[in-house]
Design a protein around this motif. Structure first.
Motif, PDB file in Angstrom:
ATOM      1  N   PRO A  86       0.793  -1.229   0.000  1.00 36.20           N
ATOM      2  CA  PRO A  86       0.000   0.000   0.000  1.00 36.20           C
ATOM      3  C   PRO A  86       0.827   1.281   0.000  1.00 36.20           C
ATOM      4  O   PRO A  86       1.823   1.399   0.721  1.00 36.20           O
ATOM      5  CB  PRO A  86      -0.829  -0.110   1.286  1.00 36.20           C
ATOM      6  N   ALA A  87       0.366   2.227  -0.841  1.00 38.79           N
ATOM      7  CA  ALA A  87       0.990   3.551  -0.893  1.00 38.79           C
ATOM      8  C   ALA A  87       0.143   4.565  -0.138  1.00 38.79           C
ATOM      9  O   ALA A  87       0.612   5.663   0.158  1.00 38.79           O
ATOM     10  CB  ALA A  87       1.136   3.984  -2.353  1.00 38.79           C
ATOM     11  N   VAL A  88      -1.105   4.212   0.113  1.00 40.65           N
ATOM     12  CA  VAL A  88      -2.046   5.115   0.778  1.00 40.65           C
ATOM     13  C   VAL A  88      -2.815   4.290   1.808  1.00 40.65           C
ATOM     14  O   VAL A  88      -3.118   3.124   1.562  1.00 40.65           O
ATOM     15  CB  VAL A  88      -3.050   5.710  -0.242  1.00 40.65           C
ATOM     16  N   ILE A  89      -3.102   4.893   2.961  1.00 44.35           N
ATOM     17  CA  ILE A  89      -3.848   4.175   4.003  1.00 44.35           C
ATOM     18  C   ILE A  89      -5.125   4.941   4.312  1.00 44.35           C
ATOM     19  O   ILE A  89      -5.112   6.162   4.477  1.00 44.35           O
ATOM     20  CB  ILE A  89      -3.004   4.021   5.284  1.00 44.35           C
ATOM     21  N   ALA A  90      -6.233   4.212   4.365  1.00 43.10           N
ATOM     22  CA  ALA A  90      -7.506   4.806   4.772  1.00 43.10           C
ATOM     23  C   ALA A  90      -7.906   4.207   6.109  1.00 43.10           C
ATOM     24  O   ALA A  90      -7.654   3.025   6.372  1.00 43.10           O
ATOM     25  CB  ALA A  90      -8.578   4.516   3.727  1.00 43.10           C
ATOM     26  N   TYR A 135      -9.999   4.911  17.785  1.00 47.36           N
ATOM     27  CA  TYR A 135      -9.934   3.553  17.240  1.00 47.36           C
ATOM     28  C   TYR A 135      -8.487   3.061  17.188  1.00 47.36           C
ATOM     29  O   TYR A 135      -7.588   3.786  16.748  1.00 47.36           O
ATOM     30  CB  TYR A 135     -10.501   3.525  15.814  1.00 47.36           C
ATOM     31  N   ALA A 136      -8.285   1.807  17.562  1.00 43.90           N
ATOM     32  CA  ALA A 136      -6.953   1.211  17.442  1.00 43.90           C
ATOM     33  C   ALA A 136      -6.550   1.101  15.977  1.00 43.90           C
ATOM     34  O   ALA A 136      -5.363   1.221  15.643  1.00 43.90           O
ATOM     35  CB  ALA A 136      -6.935  -0.168  18.109  1.00 43.90           C
ATOM     36  N   THR A 137      -7.527   0.891  15.092  1.00 44.72           N
ATOM     37  CA  THR A 137      -7.192   0.787  13.660  1.00 44.72           C
ATOM     38  C   THR A 137      -6.726   2.146  13.119  1.00 44.72           C
ATOM     39  O   THR A 137      -5.917   2.201  12.195  1.00 44.72           O
ATOM     40  CB  THR A 137      -8.408   0.315  12.833  1.00 44.72           C
ATOM     41  N   THR A 138      -7.263   3.245  13.685  1.00 47.84           N
ATOM     42  CA  THR A 138      -6.831   4.586  13.277  1.00 47.84           C
ATOM     43  C   THR A 138      -5.415   4.854  13.794  1.00 47.84           C
ATOM     44  O   THR A 138      -4.543   5.332  13.057  1.00 47.84           O
ATOM     45  CB  THR A 138      -7.817   5.634  13.827  1.00 47.84           C
ATOM     46  N   ALA A 139      -5.209   4.509  15.063  1.00 50.59           N
ATOM     47  CA  ALA A 139      -3.880   4.697  15.645  1.00 50.59           C
ATOM     48  C   ALA A 139      -2.849   3.865  14.886  1.00 50.59           C
ATOM     49  O   ALA A 139      -1.736   4.324  14.601  1.00 50.59           O
ATOM     50  CB  ALA A 139      -3.906   4.292  17.119  1.00 50.59           C
ATOM     51  N   TRP A 140      -3.228   2.655  14.543  1.00 51.78           N
ATOM     52  CA  TRP A 140      -2.333   1.766  13.799  1.00 51.78           C
ATOM     53  C   TRP A 140      -1.942   2.420  12.467  1.00 51.78           C
ATOM     54  O   TRP A 140      -0.771   2.438  12.080  1.00 51.78           O
ATOM     55  CB  TRP A 140      -3.025   0.420  13.570  1.00 51.78           C
ATOM     56  N   ALA A 141      -2.954   2.966  11.758  1.00 54.59           N
ATOM     57  CA  ALA A 141      -2.702   3.589  10.457  1.00 54.59           C
ATOM     58  C   ALA A 141      -1.705   4.739  10.597  1.00 54.59           C
ATOM     59  O   ALA A 141      -0.764   4.862   9.812  1.00 54.59           O
ATOM     60  CB  ALA A 141      -4.013   4.090   9.855  1.00 54.59           C
ATOM     61  N   ARG A 142      -1.903   5.565  11.614  1.00 55.48           N
ATOM     62  CA  ARG A 142      -1.009   6.729  11.775  1.00 55.48           C
ATOM     63  C   ARG A 142       0.400   6.280  12.183  1.00 55.48           C
ATOM     64  O   ARG A 142       1.400   6.863  11.763  1.00 55.48           O
ATOM     65  CB  ARG A 142      -1.595   7.685  12.810  1.00 55.48           C
ATOM     66  N   ARG A 143       0.438   5.209  12.981  1.00 58.88           N
ATOM     67  CA  ARG A 143       1.725   4.740  13.494  1.00 58.88           C
ATOM     68  C   ARG A 143       2.601   4.168  12.375  1.00 58.88           C
ATOM     69  O   ARG A 143       3.811   4.365  12.362  1.00 58.88           O
ATOM     70  CB  ARG A 143       1.479   3.675  14.569  1.00 58.88           C
ATOM     71  N   VAL A 144       1.986   3.436  11.449  1.00 57.15           N
ATOM     72  CA  VAL A 144       2.806   2.757  10.430  1.00 57.15           C
ATOM     73  C   VAL A 144       2.916   3.552   9.132  1.00 57.15           C
ATOM     74  O   VAL A 144       3.543   3.104   8.188  1.00 57.15           O
ATOM     75  CB  VAL A 144       2.255   1.347  10.085  1.00 57.15           C
ATOM     76  N   ALA A 145       2.268   4.740   9.090  1.00 51.41           N
ATOM     77  CA  ALA A 145       2.163   5.463   7.821  1.00 51.41           C
ATOM     78  C   ALA A 145       3.527   5.738   7.192  1.00 51.41           C
ATOM     79  O   ALA A 145       3.694   5.578   5.981  1.00 51.41           O
ATOM     80  CB  ALA A 145       1.403   6.768   8.035  1.00 51.41           C
ATOM     81  N   ALA A 146       4.497   6.131   7.987  1.00 54.20           N
ATOM     82  CA  ALA A 146       5.856   6.404   7.483  1.00 54.20           C
ATOM     83  C   ALA A 146       5.838   7.285   6.239  1.00 54.20           C
ATOM     84  O   ALA A 146       6.413   6.941   5.206  1.00 54.20           O
ATOM     85  CB  ALA A 146       6.589   5.080   7.203  1.00 54.20           C
ATOM     86  N   GLY A 147       5.134   8.391   6.332  1.00 49.94           N
ATOM     87  CA  GLY A 147       5.113   9.336   5.224  1.00 49.94           C
ATOM     88  C   GLY A 147       4.028   9.094   4.197  1.00 49.94           C
ATOM     89  O   GLY A 147       3.768   9.950   3.352  1.00 49.94           O
ATOM     90  N   ARG A 148       3.382   7.933   4.271  1.00 43.70           N
ATOM     91  CA  ARG A 148       2.313   7.685   3.301  1.00 43.70           C
ATOM     92  C   ARG A 148       1.067   8.473   3.707  1.00 43.70           C
ATOM     93  O   ARG A 148       0.794   8.642   4.896  1.00 43.70           O
ATOM     94  CB  ARG A 148       1.969   6.193   3.262  1.00 43.70           C
ATOM     95  N   PRO A 149       0.287   8.952   2.732  1.00 45.21           N
ATOM     96  CA  PRO A 149      -0.930   9.680   3.092  1.00 45.21           C
ATOM     97  C   PRO A 149      -1.893   8.777   3.866  1.00 45.21           C
ATOM     98  O   PRO A 149      -2.051   7.600   3.539  1.00 45.21           O
ATOM     99  CB  PRO A 149      -1.548  10.054   1.733  1.00 45.21           C
TER     100      PRO A 149
END
Ligand SMILES: [Zn+2]
Ligand SMILES: [Zn+2]
Ligand SMILES: [Zn+2]
Length: 775
Positions: A458-462, A469-483
């Motif tokens: 994935p290049a983008v995370i929704a 939400y843990a799923t929201t926190a997870w997304a922000r935590r692993v984003a590493a610069g991805r939108p």
């Protein structure tokens, strides 16, 4: 060589066609099936695989070629799924024999990984045939059945890249494996008693333990189950005590369709679902008294599934018609235990363990479907038997997207870049509740596995907009610069429905009714009417009139608190004859008397799920919610035996005010109206009010389609009633058939919205939304 067709042989023209077939066409016995069809119709030609497709050519008299193509299209091998099949005329070569040509090597990353499939009738027959060399073998499989997704470790799909790699084939198995005419040609999980995995304990001993009322942990296809007799209240209650699961219904497994009919009403649609290759748990009306009331307390439906693995069938060969509880071996919302080394997660739950030495590479829980008002299957949990098959979604753009889903019933979507205007949305198996750290670990490993298997990174995370939400926190935590795109919860529900129906771009009013979703205003939404045109946008055109959750989301477990708030709003005193007043008690009432009038510690909500809970409390149906949706399903069960008593909401354009319904319920209770009639009357009131509001919004928005989405639509009275009344008023109604209406389907909507935003606006960072409530 040609079989003579008496009706066509004289004048039939000889033709040759090329077929290019994509979908789940590898690892499922596709090439032998093509060869068999060619033989049946007397056709010459060849078949081979390459990077994820099958190509073949048929040559022969035109009617026979047509019949062969039709047979392939309509009767592919059981585990295959044809996504595209193109037929092109090519020049004759004079071929009269049919050959299976060696596979062309190439990039195998586009191959779709097949799901795990229930044991087939041929294998079952062989396993029960004393003359067969696999008589009684608990790991019998063929190209048409058995584990796939849960045993594949690497690509290309081949025996060394499955968890069968530790079991070298014996000569007899190897001969079958290499024979193109054999049902086990290239069956990567092929085994027999000489070379295959072994059980840890004799089947007879496990069956005896079960019959004597013990709880046995049984290793299956996607993980361990906890099993015990479903016809023995003491055994069921012991399991409830050990699991600390006071009321949530358990699924029941039986030997076959005939045994299912003894405990439940199985109509044709339910029979089709039960015996389908996915072999899901099917919700069906319970029948008779064989199954203990403790299995599904207070409910009229049972979750039933048929034995689907050889181990299950061998057990039932000992148990006969005895139904078994088969529930995922886990604690609460934890992921299912699937490795022997994790059995300590379920310490003390089972008296004995029946395991085996074929490793499970990724866990996969049982799927759950219900049969809707149109006799169609409606998934409530899409997992074993379906995952990780992609859902095809229209769209453009190259970016691979990940959508992390919600926090309950979590499942993510990995969405590939578009090819020919379509994207593959790989929906993960059901992962559990993300509040549990073990579920988060499972989320990460399942994603890594699926990304690897599909070659999609994935290049983008929704994710959901809910900041907690843990799923929201997870997304922000692993984003590493991805939108990271945050998508509003009910917007995602609505678009998941449009996406699965291939109707993106169709103007729709979505009726999104669920328990909880983070609203744009920071309050708890859940009774929403959204207008959708461009999938990237929505406007909130209606909703339930707000009420309060006293004490915040903790009120979810104590619906009486919500009922008390609604009583105040309806101008009704908290008299002791009312069930929620009695349930809260004097001390609680004292606190709530301070809280509710000033709104202290009260979270505003427009949740339809919570309104159902409150009415269940008001009717004395349920005062303690121990599992999600408990009060609402018990209310639905009560309503099935009742009749409409003419309650009504106040509907002002898109806004539904429940105050008059609350007044009507209290009046009814005090004048001795049957509770079942009041429960039914409440359902009918929701149907009438929603129809009025949705039609108003549809006219305003110029939409002819109404979509029904969100977890509340597992309620079949509501689904049926709304479909009938909306259809009568000239609207087209969409409901879920492929993904769950609950949060298990959320990720499909998130991914589709994110894809639409990225495709239309490049790097726009947030969904475009507007809010225009009608008052
Ligand atoms: Zn088979
Ligand atoms: Zn063997
Ligand atoms: Zn939801």
């Amino acid at each position: 060589m040609h079989r003579r067709n008496p009706t066509t042989s004289v004048i039939a023209v000889t033709v040759r066609v090329r077929l290019d077939i994509t979908g789940v066409v590898q690892g499922v016995g596709f090439r032998p099936a093509v060869a068999r069809i060619a033989a049946e119709h007397g056709l010459g030609g060849w078949v081979y695989n390459d990077a994820g497709s099958v190509h073949c050519e048929f040559e022969g008299p035109a009617p026979d070629v047509d019949a062969g193509v039709s047979a392939l299209r309509h009767q592919p091998p059981p585990m295959a799924r044809i996504d595209t099949l193109s037929v092109t005329p090519v020049s004759l070569t004079g071929a009269t024999v049919f050959e299976i040509v060696e596979s062309q090597t190439g990039d195998a990353s586009r191959t779709l990984v097949p799901p795990d499939i229930a044991m087939c009738a041929d294998c079952l027959r062989e396993m029960r045939d004393p003359a067969d060399r696999r008589y009684g073998h608990p790991f019998i499989t063929c190209t048409n059945c058995g584990p796939r997704y849960t045993v594949i470790t690497d690509l290309p799909y081949d025996r060394p890249t499955t968890t069968m790699t530790g079991f070298p084939m014996c000569d007899a198995c190897s001969a079958e494996y290499h024979d193109p005419r054999d049902r086990r040609f290239h069956a990567q999980t092929i085994a027999c008693a000489d070379c295959g995995p072994r059980l840890s304990w004799p089947i007879e001993a496990a069956a005896d333990a079960l019959l004597s009322g013990r709880v046995v942990a049984i290793k299956g296809i996607g993980g361990f189950h906890l099993a015990c007799r479903a016809d023995d209240a003491a055994a069921v209650n012991m399991l409830r005590d050990r699991k600390n699961r006071p009321a949530k219904p358990f699924a029941v497994m039986v030997a076959g369709l005939a045994s299912a009919r003894a405990i439940a009403e199985i109509d044709e649609a339910a029979g089709v679902a039960l015996t389908s290759p996915a072999a899901p748990i099917v919700l069906v009306p319970r029948r008779g008294t064989v199954v203990s009331d403790a299995v599904a307390p207070g409910l009229g439906d049972l979750g039933v599934m048929l034995a689907y693995s050889p181990v299950h069938h061998l057990l039932f060969d000992q148990l006969g018609d005895t139904p078994l509880i088969m529930t995922s071996a886990n604690q609460g919302g934890s992921p299912i235990v699937y490795r022997d080394e994790d059995l300590d997660w379920i310490d003390g739950l089972a008296d004995a363990v029946l395991t085996h030495d074929r490793p499970i590479h990724v866990p996969c829980e049982d799927s759950v479907v219900t049969i809707d008002d149109q006799g169609e299957q409606m998934p409530l949990r899409r997992s074993r038997g379906y995952a990780p098959l992609p859902i095809l979604v229209a769209g453009s753009g190259d970016e691979v997207l990940l959508a992390t889903g919600g926090d309950l019933k979590t499942a993510f979507v990995l969405m590939a870049g578009a090819i020919d205007g379509r994207r593959h949305a790989h929906l993960s198996s059901h992962l559990g509740d993300m509040a549990d750290p073990r579920t988060q670990t499972c989320f990460t490993s399942t994603l890594e596995h699926l990304a690897f298997m599909t070659g999609q990174h994935p290049a983008v995370i929704a994710c959901d907009m809910h900041p907690g939400y843990a799923t929201t926190a997870w997304a922000r935590r692993v984003a590493a610069g991805r939108p990271v795109l945050a998508v509003q919860h009910h917007h995602a529900h609505a678009v998941s429905l449009l996406a699965e129906h291939q109707r993106l771009g169709t103007p729709m009013i979505a009726v999104a009714f669920d328990g909880t979703g983070y609203g744009l205003d920071g309050t708890v939404w859940g009774g929403e009417l959204l207008a959708i045109g461009d999938p990237a946008q929505f406007s909130r055109v209606g909703h339930l009139a707000p009420f309060a959750l006293p004490g915040g989301e903790g009120a979810v477990r104590h619906p009486a608190r919500i009922a008390l708030d609604l009583l105040v709003r309806a101008g009704i005193d908290w008299a002791p004859d009312l069930p929620p007043v009695a349930a809260v008690g004097e001390a609680g009432l004292g606190v709530l008397r301070q809280q509710i009038p000033c709104g202290l510690g009260c979270v505003p909500t427009t949740s339809m799920g919570r309104l159902f809970d409150a009415v269940a409390s008001l009717l004395g149906v349920c005062q303690q919610v121990s599992y999600e949706g408990q009060a609402a399903v018990e209310l639905e069960h009560l309503a099935r035996g009742g009749r409409d008593v003419g309650l009504d909401f106040d509907v002002d354009r898109g806004v539904l005010d429940p105050a008059p319904v609350i007044v009507g319920v209290v009046d009814g209770l005090r004048s001795g109206v049957e509770r079942a009639d009041l429960a039914n009357g409440f359902h009918q009131a929701v149907i009438r009010a929603t129809t009025l509001a949705a039609r108003h919004c549809a006219e305003e928005a110029g939409a002819a389609v109404i979509g029904l989405t969100g977890g509340v639509f597992a309620n079949q009275i509501l689904l049926r009633g709304l479909r009938e009344s909306l259809t009568r008023s000239g609207c087209e109604v969409l409901s879920h058939r492929i993904v769950a209406c609950n949060d298990g389907g959320l990720a499909l909507g998130q991914a589709t919205i994110a894809a639409a935003i990225r495709a239309t606006a490049g790097n726009r960072s947030a969904p475009c939304v507007s809010e225009s409530p009608a008052k």
